[in-house]
Design a protein around this motif. Structure first.
Motif, short mmCIF file in Angstrom:
data_model
loop_
_atom_site.label_atom_id
_atom_site.label_comp_id
_atom_site.label_asym_id
_atom_site.label_seq_id
_atom_site.Cartn_x
_atom_site.Cartn_y
_atom_site.Cartn_z
N THR A 121 -5.05 21.30 -10.18
CA THR A 121 -5.40 20.84 -8.86
C THR A 121 -4.42 22.28 -8.16
O THR A 121 -3.21 23.36 -8.18
N THR A 140 -2.60 23.22 -4.61
CA THR A 140 -1.73 22.07 -3.88
C THR A 140 -1.97 22.61 -2.58
O THR A 140 -2.78 23.21 -2.44
N GLU A 158 6.99 16.58 -5.07
CA GLU A 158 6.14 16.25 -4.28
C GLU A 158 6.72 18.01 -3.45
O GLU A 158 5.76 19.09 -3.69
N ARG A 173 6.64 20.79 -5.63
CA ARG A 173 5.27 21.20 -5.75
C ARG A 173 5.00 22.64 -4.46
O ARG A 173 4.06 23.15 -4.30
N TYR A 223 -1.09 23.70 -9.65
CA TYR A 223 -0.32 23.05 -11.02
C TYR A 223 -1.33 22.27 -11.48
O TYR A 223 -2.82 21.73 -11.33
N ALA A 247 -1.82 18.79 -12.77
CA ALA A 247 -1.66 17.15 -12.28
C ALA A 247 -2.23 16.04 -12.96
O ALA A 247 -0.83 15.29 -12.55
N ALA A 257 2.15 16.58 -14.54
CA ALA A 257 3.04 16.95 -13.14
C ALA A 257 4.27 16.75 -13.55
O ALA A 257 5.42 17.04 -12.11
#
Length: 121
Positions: free
Chosen positions: A2, A4, A39, A42, A48, A50, A53
């Motif tokens: 995905t 960010t 988070e 990120r 990134y 997911a 992660a």
């Protein structure tokens, strides 16, 4: 996998040098992510994986550094990321269908810099 979420981070000075390796060390410390990404870490990247992660290698297209204790987007990093997305340095290995969203994310920072993304010129 995905893109960010856009955080509308403040910009660093336009003439600030971009040191991706140094920025990564500072961002890890700032985010409290020395052992694994989180988070806050990120936020410094545009994309990134997911599914992975919890691995630093899953984060691509870094655009931010810690400046004066605050996470800021570095204009030269945005320009570098845009070049890679457009194929410079061998391009970036992310799914092809993610590229339009990555470009849209970067274009928002180009606009914030008072400029137009290369693919919109």
């Amino acid at each position: 996998m995905t893109v960010t979420r856009f955080h509308d981070l403040p910009l660093a000075d336009r003439d600030r040098e971009w040191d991706a390796a140094g920025a990564d060390k500072r961002v890890r410390k700032w985010a409290g992510a020395e052992d694994e990404p989180n988070e806050k870490y990120r936020q410094a990247h545009v994309w990134y994986d997911a599914g992975n992660a919890d691995e630093f290698g899953a984060y691509k297209l870094p655009i931010a550094d810690v400046v004066g204790g605050e996470l800021k987007v570095v204009p030269r990093a945005v320009i570098a990321a845009a070049g890679v997305v457009d194929g410079a340095r061998g391009g970036v290995r992310i799914p092809e269908d993610e590229i339009p969203r990555v470009k849209a994310h970067l274009a928002k920072y180009y606009a914030k810099m008072g400029d137009t993304a290369p693919w919109e010129r």
